[in-house]
Write a protein that holds these residues in place. Structure first.
Motif, short mmCIF file in Angstrom:
data_model
loop_
_atom_site.label_atom_id
_atom_site.label_comp_id
_atom_site.label_asym_id
_atom_site.label_seq_id
_atom_site.Cartn_x
_atom_site.Cartn_y
_atom_site.Cartn_z
N ILE A 150 42.07 -23.53 -18.27
CA ILE A 150 41.72 -23.32 -16.87
C ILE A 150 42.67 -24.07 -15.94
O ILE A 150 43.11 -23.54 -14.91
CB ILE A 150 40.27 -23.81 -16.59
CG1 ILE A 150 39.26 -22.97 -17.35
CG2 ILE A 150 39.95 -23.76 -15.09
CD1 ILE A 150 37.89 -23.61 -17.40
N GLN A 174 54.77 -19.90 -14.29
CA GLN A 174 53.40 -20.41 -14.39
C GLN A 174 53.02 -21.17 -13.13
O GLN A 174 51.90 -21.06 -12.63
CB GLN A 174 53.27 -21.36 -15.60
CG GLN A 174 53.00 -20.66 -16.91
CD GLN A 174 52.66 -21.64 -18.01
OE1 GLN A 174 52.30 -22.79 -17.75
NE2 GLN A 174 52.78 -21.20 -19.24
N LYS A 227 47.60 -17.34 -7.51
CA LYS A 227 47.02 -16.05 -7.92
C LYS A 227 45.76 -16.29 -8.76
O LYS A 227 44.76 -15.59 -8.61
CB LYS A 227 48.03 -15.24 -8.72
CG LYS A 227 49.25 -14.78 -7.91
CD LYS A 227 50.19 -13.98 -8.79
CE LYS A 227 51.44 -13.56 -8.01
NZ LYS A 227 52.41 -12.86 -8.89
N VAL A 228 45.84 -17.26 -9.68
CA VAL A 228 44.68 -17.60 -10.51
C VAL A 228 43.52 -18.05 -9.63
O VAL A 228 42.37 -17.62 -9.80
CB VAL A 228 45.04 -18.71 -11.52
CG1 VAL A 228 43.78 -19.21 -12.23
CG2 VAL A 228 46.04 -18.18 -12.54
N LYS A 229 43.84 -18.89 -8.66
CA LYS A 229 42.82 -19.41 -7.75
C LYS A 229 42.21 -18.28 -6.92
O LYS A 229 41.00 -18.21 -6.73
CB LYS A 229 43.46 -20.46 -6.84
CG LYS A 229 42.50 -21.28 -6.01
CD LYS A 229 43.27 -22.39 -5.30
CE LYS A 229 42.36 -23.15 -4.36
NZ LYS A 229 43.09 -24.24 -3.66
N SER A 245 47.63 -23.83 -15.07
CA SER A 245 48.47 -23.39 -13.96
C SER A 245 48.46 -24.40 -12.82
O SER A 245 49.48 -24.62 -12.15
CB SER A 245 48.02 -22.02 -13.46
OG SER A 245 46.66 -22.04 -13.08
N GLU A 281 52.02 -18.97 -10.49
CA GLU A 281 50.82 -18.20 -10.78
C GLU A 281 49.55 -18.88 -10.29
O GLU A 281 48.51 -18.23 -10.18
CB GLU A 281 50.70 -17.96 -12.29
CG GLU A 281 51.65 -16.91 -12.84
CD GLU A 281 51.30 -15.53 -12.33
OE1 GLU A 281 50.11 -15.16 -12.41
OE2 GLU A 281 52.20 -14.85 -11.83
N PHE A 282 49.60 -20.19 -10.01
CA PHE A 282 48.37 -20.91 -9.73
C PHE A 282 47.59 -20.31 -8.56
O PHE A 282 46.38 -20.12 -8.63
CB PHE A 282 48.64 -22.40 -9.46
CG PHE A 282 47.42 -23.14 -9.00
CD1 PHE A 282 46.30 -23.22 -9.82
CD2 PHE A 282 47.34 -23.71 -7.74
CE1 PHE A 282 45.15 -23.87 -9.40
CE2 PHE A 282 46.20 -24.35 -7.31
CZ PHE A 282 45.11 -24.44 -8.15
N ALA A 298 41.96 -15.23 -7.72
CA ALA A 298 41.19 -14.30 -8.56
C ALA A 298 39.70 -14.66 -8.60
O ALA A 298 38.85 -13.81 -8.85
CB ALA A 298 41.76 -14.29 -9.97
N TYR A 299 39.38 -15.93 -8.34
CA TYR A 299 37.98 -16.35 -8.32
C TYR A 299 37.28 -15.91 -7.04
O TYR A 299 36.06 -16.01 -6.93
CB TYR A 299 37.87 -17.87 -8.44
CG TYR A 299 38.12 -18.39 -9.83
CD1 TYR A 299 37.15 -18.30 -10.82
CD2 TYR A 299 39.32 -19.01 -10.15
CE1 TYR A 299 37.37 -18.80 -12.10
CE2 TYR A 299 39.56 -19.51 -11.43
CZ TYR A 299 38.58 -19.40 -12.40
OH TYR A 299 38.81 -19.90 -13.65
#
Length: 452
Positions: free
Chosen positions: A121, A215, A221-223, A124, A218-219, A225-226
């Motif tokens: 989790i 990577q 984008k990952v964040k 990133s 990408e953080f 996505a939630y």
């Protein structure tokens, strides 16, 4: 002497079956329990009853607590609350101490979330911070991994420490285990942090190291996505409110009765029971889910949590059965007397747990098996008091982190996501867990000199 050889043979069987034959730890422990019962000469008519009683006894005390803790961890992971917790630490500490920040994030997140999942989790986020602050991603990876590892092996409601506490009869004293565990875990995390800082100038040498730049990008984008992340208060509440309630409940039960013996005591004692406290935590975790789909998602997360909890429950129950067989034989008294003469005390459970961890890879199996094995002999080696049992859990936890290498799934999670080569990971991650284990058992030994 024959009793010792039988026990050594059973331990060797556990190691070979899990590491070489790749048998599931549950089946391995159950087979080891039957082998031990037969070889120790338990009456045939009593074997099944002893194993069944031991299996059900430990789960009756601690099984539901493991289930609730796992479900809460799943909700924190899937809702983005772990990201919110990490962001809160970064806002508090700023950019001044990047590896310390990463270690603290790992320390906090791994109380409810498994360390493997926690690293995935936060990977990133870790890489984003490393790139932004121009800090070695190797140092940041080890700081995060060792912070996660610290609370994973010492602090309930993580399943391993809970199972160990249950095997040692501490199911009603989890507040004390949590309090001591939080302190011991700080020492373990600091030891890992200091080792991580040795690699501040190193860069990953593994395959795909050049992808780390992507990577880092990408953080966000990952964040995103939630969607909308939960607030800090809502994110921290499901884990820290139960911990606070359990600790207050333990204080209320002190012989001095600081809250008296009336209604206030009754209420605090009720709320401080681990099962009741974690039910409150589970209800608080509902606030992390999006209102428009809350109950459906809640049911889904419960199903995922139950799936994650099932193998842990089976391993814990098999460990309880193994412990019941050991208690039914004279091996505990014999080993206790022998080891007491050697004077190694608190180092004995550490050595056993470290040997099991290094040989078969699973910290949870090392915690469960060692605690079941040493429970009958604690009285004779000077660890029979309540605090002696608590410190034994800490000593086993220190052994259960010594060491993480190629037979441990966490080693590969850290290695692959950090893009370290295997040799580099041995120098950085494996050696960090060795340092953590040794430093921590020395600290636990010093505590034993003061508290016992």
């Amino acid at each position: 002497m024959n009793l010792v050889l039988i026990l050594l043979g059973v331990i060797i069987f556990i190691v070979i079956a899990t590491s070489k034959l790749k048998l599931h730890p549950f089946l391995t422990l159950l087979l080891a329990t039957f082998i031990a019962a037969l070889c120790f000469g338990l009456p045939l008519k009593d074997i099944a009853k002893t194993i069944g009683t031991g299996f059900g006894g430990i789960l009756g005390y601690i099984g539901l607590v493991i289930v609730l803790g796992t479900i809460i961890g799943t909700i924190l992971e899937k809702s983005g609350a772990a990201i919110t917790m990490a962001d809160s630490v970064i806002k508090l500490l700023g950019n001044r101490f990047p590896t310390l920040t990463m270690s603290i994030i790992g320390y906090m997140v791994s109380i409810p979330v498994f360390c493997d999942s926690g690293f995935v989790i936060l990977n990133s986020l870790k890489q984003s911070m490393a790139s932004r602050m121009k800090v070695s991603s190797v140092a940041m990876s080890v700081a995060l991994a060792t912070g996660l590892y610290a609370t994973h092996t010492f602090v309930p409601p993580t399943p391993g420490p809970i199972a160990a506490a249950g095997n040692l009869g501490l199911e009603d004293s989890l507040g004390l285990v949590i309090g001591v565990g939080l302190v011991v875990a700080v020492v373990a995390a600091l030891a890992g942090l200091l080792w991580a800082n040795r690699f501040m100038k190193d860069e990953p040498e593994g395959e795909g190291a050049e992808e780390l730049v992507h990577q880092a990008e990408e953080f966000e984008k990952v964040k995103a996505a939630y969607g909308k992340l939960p607030s800090a208060l809502a994110s921290f509440a499901p884990i820290f409110v139960p911990i606070l309630l359990i600790c207050i409940g333990s204080i209320a039960a002190f012989p001095s009765k600081p809250f008296g013996t009336g209604n206030v005591f009754a209420l605090l004692h009720f709320l401080g029971q681990p099962l009741n406290a974690l039910m409150i935590g589970l209800l608080l975790s509902l606030l992390l889910l999006k209102p428009e789909n809350r109950m459906k998602e809640f049911s889904q997360r419960i199903s995922e949590g139950l799936t994650s909890a099932a193998p842990i429950l089976l391993i814990t129950g098999a460990g309880g059965a193994f412990g019941a067989v050991i208690k039914a034989t004279p091996i505990g008294d014999y080993l206790g007397t022998t080891l007491s003469a050697l004077g190694i005390g608190i180092f004995m459970p550490f050595i056993v747990a470290a040997a099991l961890k290094s040989a078969q890879g699973s910290s949870t199996v090392a915690l469960v098996t060692t605690s079941a094995m040493v429970a009958p002999m604690l009285e004779s080696i000077g660890l029979g008091s309540q605090m002696g049992h608590v410190l034994t859990v800490m000593a086993i936890g220190a052994g259960a982190m010594t060491v993480s290498h190629a037979n441990d799934s966490f080693f590969w999670v850290v290695t692959q996501f950090s893009r370290m080569s295997v040799s580099q990971a041995y120098k950085a991650q494996t050696m960090a867990t060795l340092v953590q284990g040794i430093v921590t058992i020395i600290f636990v030994w010093l505590l034993s000199l003061v508290l016992l």
